[in-house]
Design a protein around this motif. Structure first.
Motif, PDB file in Angstrom:
ATOM      1  N   THR A   2      -9.910 -14.895  -0.414  1.00 21.76           N
ATOM      2  CA  THR A   2      -9.076 -13.834  -0.514  1.00 21.76           C
ATOM      3  C   THR A   2      -9.365 -13.051   0.479  1.00 21.76           C
ATOM      4  N   ALA A  13      -0.862 -12.769  -0.345  1.00 23.53           N
ATOM      5  CA  ALA A  13      -0.604 -13.742  -1.184  1.00 23.53           C
ATOM      6  C   ALA A  13       1.051 -13.755  -1.529  1.00 23.53           C
ATOM      7  N   SER A  16       2.462 -15.564   1.417  1.00 30.18           N
ATOM      8  CA  SER A  16       2.202 -16.941   1.507  1.00 30.18           C
ATOM      9  C   SER A  16       3.007 -17.614   0.603  1.00 30.18           C
ATOM     10  N   ARG A  17       3.016 -17.300  -0.719  1.00 30.82           N
ATOM     11  CA  ARG A  17       3.982 -17.824  -1.681  1.00 30.82           C
ATOM     12  C   ARG A  17       5.274 -18.171  -1.510  1.00 30.82           C
ATOM     13  N   TYR A 150      -4.641 -20.794   7.682  1.00 29.63           N
ATOM     14  CA  TYR A 150      -4.425 -21.688   6.423  1.00 29.63           C
ATOM     15  C   TYR A 150      -3.342 -22.517   6.636  1.00 29.63           C
ATOM     16  N   GLU A 156       0.363 -22.551  -2.139  1.00 34.08           N
ATOM     17  CA  GLU A 156      -1.155 -22.384  -2.173  1.00 34.08           C
ATOM     18  C   GLU A 156      -1.544 -22.237  -0.623  1.00 34.08           C
ATOM     19  N   ARG A 157      -2.757 -21.812  -0.540  1.00 32.80           N
ATOM     20  CA  ARG A 157      -3.312 -21.453   0.855  1.00 32.80           C
ATOM     21  C   ARG A 157      -4.675 -22.525   0.820  1.00 32.80           C
ATOM     22  N   THR A 158      -4.805 -23.359   1.905  1.00 29.47           N
ATOM     23  CA  THR A 158      -5.948 -24.140   2.087  1.00 29.47           C
ATOM     24  C   THR A 158      -6.561 -23.727   3.289  1.00 29.47           C
TER      25      THR A 158
END
Length: 289
Positions: A2, A13, A16-17, A150, A156-158
């Motif tokens: 984060t 966030a 990204s969501r 990512y 979700e972020r990877t």
């Protein structure tokens, strides 16, 4: 992983969501609406929809004082005083490259988080980044602390790369605008570059810039004979992309100075945009001097 600032992390966030939802929501929204954005460009249905979705969500974040979009004429006051040290301004290009919708090619979302009321200089950014809707949905986030890539899936972020840096040996280039409309000095520079590097140009800023971040090289959309001020918007495209590339070890320029030091006059100011490896941008500025 984060971002350390809680407000910036909330912005990141939220984007990204929303990215997976935006990508899925492009289906059935490939047409245009009977309106233009503040820059005089015909809006795609997806432009308006993505702007409304992101605007509602980002404006609701505590600590965000302003929301501005390439698709809106005016800044949205989100309730927090944008001049407060505790409030940030978020500027977004909700769907960069939306003209690629018809041909089903790459698009993206660009964002910048400014620690100043808009319009603002790029050196007031505390974070910037983009989502690329390619074969894989990816997100690049740059802060003063780090720049990270990512993969996005299911909200979700990877982490793919914890420390994105521009490759030292440049490989690719992409230049926008019609060649007959290029000024002579830029055309001469472009002729040199195209003899050295491989052309990669897809018509969406994010896709072209990500090629440069991945392989090294340069992207440019110069001032044109018919439009000396350039095409791209400083607040929504030039500053965020300049910030990302500079944090990755490269340079940005409007042809004479870093994009991050350009003084804005208006929310929708346009600017020439050049980013890439330092040596290539140095050569550009020498050519245009």
């Amino acid at each position: 992983m984060t971002v350390s600032d809680p407000v910036v992390e909330s912005v990141v966030a939220t984007i990204s969501r929303s990215a997976t939802e935006i990508r899925q929501g492009l289906i059935g929204r490939r047409g245009t609406v009977d309106e233009e954005n503040p820059s005089g460009e015909t809006q795609a249905e997806a432009d308006v929809w993505a702007d409304e979705l992101l605007g509602d969500r980002l404006a609701a974040i505590d600590g965000v004082g302003q929301y501005a979009s390439e698709e809106r004429a005016e800044i949205v006051d989100c309730g927090d005083d944008p001049s407060s040290t505790d409030a940030y301004a978020v500027a977004v290009d909700p769907l960069d490259g939306s003209s690629n919708l018809k041909s089903n090619n790459a698009m993206g979302t660009i964002f910048g988080v400014y620690d100043a009321a808009l319009p603002a200089r790029g050196d007031t950014l505390v974070a910037a980044g983009f989502v690329l809707y390619g074969p894989i949905t990816t997100m690049v986030i740059a802060t003063d602390e780090l720049i990270t890539e990512y993969e996005l899936s299911g909200g979700e972020r990877t982490v793919v790369d914890r420390d994105v840096t521009l490759p030292a040996e440049p490989v690719v280039y992409g230049f926008g605008g019609r060649v007959p409309d290029w000024p002579d000095d830029f055309r001469a520079y472009a002729r040199e570059i195209e003899s050295e590097l491989k052309l990669r140009y897809g018509g969406a800023l994010i896709g072209d810039v990500n090629q440069v971040l991945t392989y090294g090289g340069t992207f440019g959309y110069p001032g044109l004979e018919s439009r000396p001020e350039g095409k791209l918007r400083l607040q929504f495209e030039g500053n965020p992309i300049g910030y990302v590339v500079e944090r990755a070890g490269g340079r940005s320029s409007n042809g004479s100075q870093s994009l991050l030091t350009v003084e804005p006059d208006d929310l929708h100011d346009r600017t020439p945009v050049h980013v890439g490896n330092e040596e290539l941008i140095d050569r550009l500025e020498d050519a245009l001097a």
